[in-house]
Design a protein around this motif. Structure first.
Motif, PDB file in Angstrom:
ATOM      1  N   GLY A 220       4.933  -0.595  -5.134  1.00  0.00           N
ATOM      2  CA  GLY A 220       3.709  -0.432  -4.361  1.00  0.00           C
ATOM      3  C   GLY A 220       3.478  -1.551  -3.361  1.00  0.00           C
ATOM      4  O   GLY A 220       2.689  -1.401  -2.421  1.00  0.00           O
ATOM      5  N   LEU A 221       4.168  -2.671  -3.516  1.00  0.00           N
ATOM      6  CA  LEU A 221       4.082  -3.766  -2.543  1.00  0.00           C
ATOM      7  C   LEU A 221       4.517  -3.330  -1.150  1.00  0.00           C
ATOM      8  O   LEU A 221       4.155  -3.959  -0.149  1.00  0.00           O
ATOM      9  CB  LEU A 221       4.934  -4.952  -3.018  1.00  0.00           C
ATOM     10  CG  LEU A 221       4.401  -5.723  -4.243  1.00  0.00           C
ATOM     11  CD1 LEU A 221       5.445  -6.702  -4.751  1.00  0.00           C
ATOM     12  CD2 LEU A 221       3.113  -6.458  -3.875  1.00  0.00           C
TER      13      LEU A 221
ATOM     14  N   TRP B  83      -3.177   1.225  -1.994  1.00  0.00           N
ATOM     15  CA  TRP B  83      -2.924  -0.090  -2.579  1.00  0.00           C
ATOM     16  C   TRP B  83      -3.298  -0.107  -4.065  1.00  0.00           C
ATOM     17  O   TRP B  83      -2.506  -0.505  -4.919  1.00  0.00           O
ATOM     18  CB  TRP B  83      -3.751  -1.158  -1.857  1.00  0.00           C
ATOM     19  CG  TRP B  83      -3.068  -1.857  -0.726  1.00  0.00           C
ATOM     20  CD1 TRP B  83      -3.385  -1.791   0.598  1.00  0.00           C
ATOM     21  CD2 TRP B  83      -1.962  -2.772  -0.815  1.00  0.00           C
ATOM     22  NE1 TRP B  83      -2.534  -2.589   1.332  1.00  0.00           N
ATOM     23  CE2 TRP B  83      -1.670  -3.210   0.494  1.00  0.00           C
ATOM     24  CE3 TRP B  83      -1.198  -3.249  -1.879  1.00  0.00           C
ATOM     25  CZ2 TRP B  83      -0.635  -4.103   0.769  1.00  0.00           C
ATOM     26  CZ3 TRP B  83      -0.169  -4.142  -1.603  1.00  0.00           C
ATOM     27  CH2 TRP B  83       0.103  -4.558  -0.291  1.00  0.00           C
TER      28      TRP B  83
ATOM     29  N   THR C 145       3.380  -1.073   0.482  1.00  0.00           N
ATOM     30  CA  THR C 145       2.191  -0.669   1.229  1.00  0.00           C
ATOM     31  C   THR C 145       1.862  -1.656   2.335  1.00  0.00           C
ATOM     32  O   THR C 145       1.227  -1.305   3.333  1.00  0.00           O
ATOM     33  CB  THR C 145       0.988  -0.518   0.272  1.00  0.00           C
ATOM     34  OG1 THR C 145       1.340   0.392  -0.777  1.00  0.00           O
ATOM     35  CG2 THR C 145      -0.234   0.002   0.983  1.00  0.00           C
ATOM     36  N   ILE C 146       2.311  -2.884   2.203  1.00  0.00           N
ATOM     37  CA  ILE C 146       2.040  -3.904   3.214  1.00  0.00           C
ATOM     38  C   ILE C 146       2.635  -3.524   4.577  1.00  0.00           C
ATOM     39  O   ILE C 146       2.183  -4.006   5.623  1.00  0.00           O
ATOM     40  CB  ILE C 146       2.568  -5.281   2.748  1.00  0.00           C
ATOM     41  CG1 ILE C 146       1.934  -6.402   3.554  1.00  0.00           C
ATOM     42  CG2 ILE C 146       4.089  -5.330   2.817  1.00  0.00           C
ATOM     43  CD1 ILE C 146       2.238  -7.796   3.019  1.00  0.00           C
TER      44      ILE C 146
ATOM     45  N   LEU D 197       0.074   0.075  -6.880  1.00  0.00           N
ATOM     46  CA  LEU D 197       0.320  -1.240  -7.468  1.00  0.00           C
ATOM     47  C   LEU D 197      -0.589  -1.510  -8.663  1.00  0.00           C
ATOM     48  O   LEU D 197      -0.186  -2.159  -9.627  1.00  0.00           O
ATOM     49  CB  LEU D 197       0.126  -2.324  -6.406  1.00  0.00           C
ATOM     50  CG  LEU D 197       0.624  -3.729  -6.753  1.00  0.00           C
ATOM     51  CD1 LEU D 197       2.125  -3.719  -7.045  1.00  0.00           C
ATOM     52  CD2 LEU D 197       0.314  -4.702  -5.617  1.00  0.00           C
TER      53      LEU D 197
ATOM     54  N   ARG E  28      -6.703   1.677   1.378  1.00  0.00           N
ATOM     55  CA  ARG E  28      -7.144   0.875   0.224  1.00  0.00           C
ATOM     56  C   ARG E  28      -6.867   1.627  -1.079  1.00  0.00           C
ATOM     57  O   ARG E  28      -6.477   1.032  -2.086  1.00  0.00           O
ATOM     58  CB  ARG E  28      -8.638   0.554   0.361  1.00  0.00           C
ATOM     59  CG  ARG E  28      -9.156  -0.363  -0.722  1.00  0.00           C
ATOM     60  CD  ARG E  28     -10.590  -0.750  -0.450  1.00  0.00           C
ATOM     61  NE  ARG E  28     -10.696  -1.591   0.741  1.00  0.00           N
ATOM     62  CZ  ARG E  28     -11.854  -1.974   1.280  1.00  0.00           C
ATOM     63  NH1 ARG E  28     -12.998  -1.573   0.741  1.00  0.00           N
ATOM     64  NH2 ARG E  28     -11.859  -2.746   2.346  1.00  0.00           N
TER      65      ARG E  28
END
Length: 406
Positions: free
Chosen positions: A392-393, A296, A395-396, A300, A293
């Motif tokens: 940072g997307l 994220w 991270t998914i 981002l 968390r």
């Protein structure tokens, strides 16, 4: 391993991590203080760039190559040092790293040519490559199971040192001249003495430990590799932006707002001070809510602020520098802890890989950004870099907490 929250859970501390005494706060504070000394020397290099530029008539590209000489030296050696010390821990090697930094600082103080400046930067890089993997292992050893907090406290010293360097340069080196850099070698000598004591403690704790680390991967090998690659890309994204700030934010504010060298270094201090707060926040919060968390939010979540930075006035630029540093730096402790959970028993290798990768990518980025700045101007470079946190997307693609359960 047990998973809770939104990140990989912290396993109970075994004898090899906390022994019978829980968290060794004195050791953590000592290793953090030495990290501060190590990184004061590093940030001193970038902070005196304006002084070196005038004295040696350097271009932005030459400044970038100096950063490259320092950071790539550290990058190439750190993973190697980490892998070797995973097999054969050498905590008493820590004073040797600080000794290399000591020599590099003296060379930077008394260099008479650009090649000598490069050699001094490389010696500082070698010192970092020896210091970071083994000291990160000592921090984990002293953590008592609070891995995120220990990693943050360790990194806090480094970030505070990075923030302190520009102020020391502004109020000591700029008025007194480049030879004043040599006075900071005294701190490196004291750091070597402290690290000898820390190394002796770690050696005793390691020998007393009887439990061997569990080296089994918590996930299939291909998933672990993918996750490590994603974490490396996120680190790369963070450090391109960080390289722009640490190497060129001083020049950016001097050019845009007409500040002098001291004013520009104070603006750099604001960013680095924000990073010092962020690195502590990231680990402590990560222990509570999980590192995933934190990753994220950090990578981002900083995007709106980086997009604003090139377009606002002086006061807003100072405020945004603090906010960006705070949010962006919180990612690194979480990334390191997440990676160490993915590859158990390889603390030194992971620390060397990510600290080394951070240095190396920062160095390559600094050199490339310097060339770009010579061609299109610093303002354009900062506008381009402001979009980087959108990555940072990625991270998914990191594994969810439940997949780390064993």
């Amino acid at each position: 391993m047990r998973a809770t929250g939104t990140g990989p859970a912290v396993p109970p501390a075994g004898p090899s991590m906390a022994g019978s005494g829980g968290t060794a706060w004195l050791v953590l504070c000592a290793i953090s203080a030495c990290h501060m000394v190590n990184d004061v020397m590093q940030s001193m290099l970038s902070a005196i760039y304006p002084l070196l530029q005038r004295e040696f008539s350097l271009s932005y590209a030459q400044i970038g190559v100096m950063t490259l000489a320092f950071q790539v030296t550290a990058s190439l050696l750190q993973p190697v040092v980490g892998m070797v010390t995973d097999r054969h821990p050498q905590p008493r090697s820590l004073p040797l790293g600080m000794g290399s930094t000591f020599c590099g600082v003296l060379l930077l103080a008394y260099a008479t040519s650009y090649p000598m400046l490069l050699a001094g930067a490389m010696l500082v890089g070698i010192g970092s490559s020896v210091f970071h993997p083994e000291s990160s292992r000592v921090a984990r050893l002293a953590s008592g199971g609070r891995f995120g907090t220990a990693q943050s406290l360790f990194q806090l010293g480094g970030n505070f040192g990075q923030a302190l360097g520009p102020l020391l340069a502004a109020f000591i080196v700029v008025p007194l001249g480049r030879p004043a850099v040599a006075w900071f070698a005294v701190a490196a000598a004291l750091g070597s003495a402290v690290l000898w004591q820390v190394g002796s403690w770690a050696e005793g704790r390691r020998r007393a430990a009887k439990a061997l680390p569990d080296l089994a991967l918590p996930l299939p090998r291909d998933i672990v590799i993918r996750a490590i690659v994603v974490l490396a890309v996120l680190t790369f994204t963070k450090n391109i932006y960080g390289a722009a700030m640490t190497s060129y934010f001083t020049f950016f504010t001097m050019e845009k707002f007409g500040l002098g060298p001291q004013g520009g270094q104070i603006m750099l201090f604001l960013f680095l001070a924000g990073m010092a707060g962020g690195v502590l926040l990231g680990g402590v919060v990560g222990d509570r809510v999980g590192p995933l968390r934190v990753i994220w939010i950090s990578i981002l979540g900083v995007l709106p602020f980086t997009l604003l930075l090139p377009h606002v006035g002086l006061i807003a630029t100072g405020v945004l520098a603090v906010v960006i540093g705070l949010i962006l730096a919180s990612a690194f402790p979480a990334i390191v802890v997440f990676a160490q959970e993915l590859v158990p028993g390889r603390t030194g290798m992971i620390a060397g890989l990510f600290f080394g990768f951070a240095f190396g990518m920062g160095g390559i980025s600094a050199a490339a950004l310097g060339v770009m700045a010579d061609q299109v101007g610093l303002r354009t470079v900062f506008v381009w870099c402001s979009f980087l946190p959108a990555l940072g997307l990625l991270t998914i693609f990191l594994p969810r907490p439940g997949r780390l359960a064993r």
